[in-house]
Design a protein around this motif. Sequence first.
Motif, PDB file in Angstrom:
ATOM      1  N   PHE A   1      13.591  -3.460  10.589  1.00 23.19           N
ATOM      2  CA  PHE A   1      12.590  -2.591  10.347  1.00 23.19           C
ATOM      3  C   PHE A   1      11.791  -2.848   9.132  1.00 23.19           C
ATOM      4  N   SER A   2      12.353  -3.442   8.080  1.00 16.44           N
ATOM      5  CA  SER A   2      11.829  -3.676   6.776  1.00 16.44           C
ATOM      6  C   SER A   2      10.885  -4.895   6.944  1.00 16.44           C
ATOM      7  N   LEU A   3      11.309  -5.909   7.616  1.00 14.22           N
ATOM      8  CA  LEU A   3      10.704  -7.154   7.738  1.00 14.22           C
ATOM      9  C   LEU A   3       9.147  -6.781   8.615  1.00 14.22           C
ATOM     10  N   LYS A   4       9.357  -5.745   9.284  1.00 17.96           N
ATOM     11  CA  LYS A   4       7.805  -5.718   9.775  1.00 17.96           C
ATOM     12  C   LYS A   4       6.888  -5.241   8.945  1.00 17.96           C
ATOM     13  N   HIS A   5       7.403  -4.723   7.693  1.00 20.83           N
ATOM     14  CA  HIS A   5       6.264  -4.529   6.666  1.00 20.83           C
ATOM     15  C   HIS A   5       6.091  -5.412   5.658  1.00 20.83           C
ATOM     16  N   TYR A   6       6.403  -6.738   5.925  1.00 24.90           N
ATOM     17  CA  TYR A   6       6.313  -7.664   5.072  1.00 24.90           C
ATOM     18  C   TYR A   6       4.886  -8.237   5.127  1.00 24.90           C
ATOM     19  N   SER A   7       4.178  -8.137   4.081  1.00 23.76           N
ATOM     20  CA  SER A   7       2.801  -8.858   3.962  1.00 23.76           C
ATOM     21  C   SER A   7       2.983  -9.997   2.999  1.00 23.76           C
ATOM     22  N   SER A   8       2.921 -11.051   3.508  1.00 24.87           N
ATOM     23  CA  SER A   8       3.183 -12.288   2.467  1.00 24.87           C
ATOM     24  C   SER A   8       2.268 -12.370   1.311  1.00 24.87           C
ATOM     25  N   ALA A   9       2.661 -12.722   0.063  1.00 26.00           N
ATOM     26  CA  ALA A   9       2.144 -12.851  -0.945  1.00 26.00           C
ATOM     27  C   ALA A   9       0.980 -14.134  -1.123  1.00 26.00           C
ATOM     28  N   SER A  10       1.867 -15.151  -0.226  1.00 29.92           N
ATOM     29  CA  SER A  10       1.084 -16.592  -0.181  1.00 29.92           C
ATOM     30  C   SER A  10       0.014 -16.716   0.918  1.00 29.92           C
ATOM     31  N   SER A  11      -0.093 -15.835   1.756  1.00 27.91           N
ATOM     32  CA  SER A  11      -1.229 -15.995   2.577  1.00 27.91           C
ATOM     33  C   SER A  11      -2.626 -15.244   2.224  1.00 27.91           C
TER      34      SER A  11
ATOM     35  N   ILE B   1       7.641  -4.653  -3.627  1.00 25.42           N
ATOM     36  CA  ILE B   1       7.318  -5.831  -4.114  1.00 25.42           C
ATOM     37  C   ILE B   1       8.315  -6.480  -5.376  1.00 25.42           C
ATOM     38  N   ASP B   2       8.130  -5.808  -6.513  1.00 31.13           N
ATOM     39  CA  ASP B   2       8.922  -6.227  -7.582  1.00 31.13           C
ATOM     40  C   ASP B   2      10.272  -5.397  -7.613  1.00 31.13           C
ATOM     41  N   GLY B   3      11.442  -5.878  -6.995  1.00 29.65           N
ATOM     42  CA  GLY B   3      12.506  -5.251  -6.902  1.00 29.65           C
ATOM     43  C   GLY B   3      13.687  -5.717  -7.873  1.00 29.65           C
ATOM     44  N   SER B   4      13.230  -5.949  -9.144  1.00 34.26           N
ATOM     45  CA  SER B   4      14.187  -6.175 -10.175  1.00 34.26           C
ATOM     46  C   SER B   4      15.042  -5.031 -10.315  1.00 34.26           C
ATOM     47  N   GLY B   5      14.587  -3.812 -10.447  1.00 35.72           N
ATOM     48  CA  GLY B   5      15.300  -2.778 -10.670  1.00 35.72           C
ATOM     49  C   GLY B   5      16.344  -2.591  -9.500  1.00 35.72           C
ATOM     50  N   LEU B   6      16.363  -3.109  -8.097  1.00 34.82           N
ATOM     51  CA  LEU B   6      17.232  -3.027  -7.278  1.00 34.82           C
ATOM     52  C   LEU B   6      18.419  -4.051  -7.700  1.00 34.82           C
ATOM     53  N   TRP B   7      18.206  -5.096  -8.235  1.00 38.02           N
ATOM     54  CA  TRP B   7      19.303  -6.131  -8.815  1.00 38.02           C
ATOM     55  C   TRP B   7      20.135  -5.184  -9.679  1.00 38.02           C
ATOM     56  N   LEU B   8      19.535  -4.579 -10.666  1.00 36.49           N
ATOM     57  CA  LEU B   8      20.198  -3.690 -11.550  1.00 36.49           C
ATOM     58  C   LEU B   8      21.239  -2.522 -11.032  1.00 36.49           C
ATOM     59  N   LEU B   9      20.591  -1.867  -9.992  1.00 38.77           N
ATOM     60  CA  LEU B   9      21.109  -0.838  -9.409  1.00 38.77           C
ATOM     61  C   LEU B   9      22.414  -1.518  -8.524  1.00 38.77           C
ATOM     62  N   MET B  10      22.248  -2.599  -7.673  1.00 39.53           N
ATOM     63  CA  MET B  10      23.378  -3.343  -7.234  1.00 39.53           C
ATOM     64  C   MET B  10      24.490  -3.610  -8.361  1.00 39.53           C
ATOM     65  N   GLU B  11      23.871  -4.420  -9.476  1.00 38.91           N
ATOM     66  CA  GLU B  11      24.981  -4.646 -10.461  1.00 38.91           C
ATOM     67  C   GLU B  11      25.667  -3.438 -10.752  1.00 38.91           C
TER      68      GLU B  11
END
Lengths: 267, 263
Positions: free
Chosen positions: A257-267, A178-188
């Motif tokens: 594959f990952s998309l199947k695990h998406y549970s929307s936060a808005s619903s 969910i909070d993937g801000s660390g992924l941004w740092l990793l990619m950077e």
Amino acid sequence: MVYKNFKKYFLIFLHLQKINIMRWVAYPASFFMNFVATLLVMMLSILFIKVNFGYIDSIAGWSYYQVLGVVGSYMIVEGIMWVLFSMLNAINVHIKDGTLDGILLKPINSQFLVSFWKGDPEDSLRIVTGIILIILAMRNTIGFDLGHFILFLMLLINGVIALYSFDIFFRSFSFWIIDGSGLWLLMERITINSQYPVDIYYNKIVRGVFTFIVPLAFVATVPAKILTNIDIDWQFTALSFVVAFVFFFGSRWFWEFSLKHYSSASS
Amino acid sequence: MGKYLAVAANSIKKNLAYRMNNFITMVSVFISFIVLFYFWNSIYRQGNQIGTYSLEEMISYYVFVTIFHLLVIGDNTAWSVGDEINNGQITSSVLRPINYLKYKFSQHMGNLAYRLMIFLPIILVVLFVLRNYITHAQNYTTYAIFALCAMLSYGLYFLVYFIVGIVAFWTAEAKGFFYTCWVVINFMQGGLIPLDLLPKWFSLISDSLPFKYLFFVPVSLASGRVNFDYKMIVVPVLWCIGMYFLAQLLYKKGLKKYEGYGL
């Protein structure tokens, strides 16, 4: 059918680019400041190399102009990533806020739309600076050779595919964490580090990791090697195509594959 | 005071909610240390030397700079203040009986506490693994002064970026300006290149600005490159006082221009 699909996606791509430019023109002062900042980042990257080469002749066997070739290749690949795929940096925010739904519900391939949804046209400056460095590197090493140059362009495209695929693979984890801000740092961190020749990792295991697991070598080092050396490393040239292919289709599978695990936060 | 402590505590809780994200951040930090170690080793193992820096001093410099970076990573005061102004969120802070600057500083301190908790283990591991490559101050007094310098650096860092963020009162879109400031400040604080490797004329500019007290001065002190000089404390204290009053003044002036856009 294939032609019709291609035309449809190409038109959508053009529309998205048009929207990017309109967004960009809406705030000219901010665009100008982003442009200045990008220019400064480029200049400072070059200054860093210049200051170090004021004291040394080479880094891990790479001369000043060869290193400029690596930095130039990196700037072109990074520039393309920003201009075309800057939306990838914001996937985690859209997942966290539930605003990804608006993109996923459209009758178009989700990976295509998520990838091209937003771009930063001001980063085209990175590509221009990269081209200048590439010209400098070529002129001061082996000179212009058409065969080397065509191969260099092909390897650079492979570099973009490898980095894009690696990026989308990592961003897909946002569906779980969910909070993937660390992924941004990793990619950077990973992207920035591809501006140095992988030969600096004199430990074979570390170099292997940054070549085959994290495809840093294929982003800038391998293309620059072809551009600035008379001898062509055919083994790494072939591997560049294999890596681009494997990473692209692997990341596509993982995205679905990952998309199947998406549970929307808005619903 | 209690309300500001609650704000800091909330920042810690908010950050701790996503544990997997913390783990990924640690992996990226680890990559930074690996790269800087190999980069400088590959330069020095050929018998080279950069300026007056030995291999150990250079690795120490970048290890300490990376640690300083870590403690401010993601703490985008300018972006956070700017967003709150541009999307109207700041209205709720204006209407409450709180001082906005102190409120943001409490969030900032909460973020620092969280990062210390998360990153301290990996920092200690890195310092232990690289112990043969790390130069450091030779006495406890210097460590105490370094701690004071680091605190001043953190306070000054907050004030500088708070002032940068306040600019959003005068423009609807200031992210380009924030990014430009970040790039310039990062360079001027020694985040990219040790400042003493740059030409003399640059030192003259750098000496008349507050930025070198953010990273360069405390890092040079911690790595044992320089000895204590009272200016290392007095100058950043004066800058902090000046920046504090400037921040308050600009905030008050900005509020007069504020139209609650986005509400």
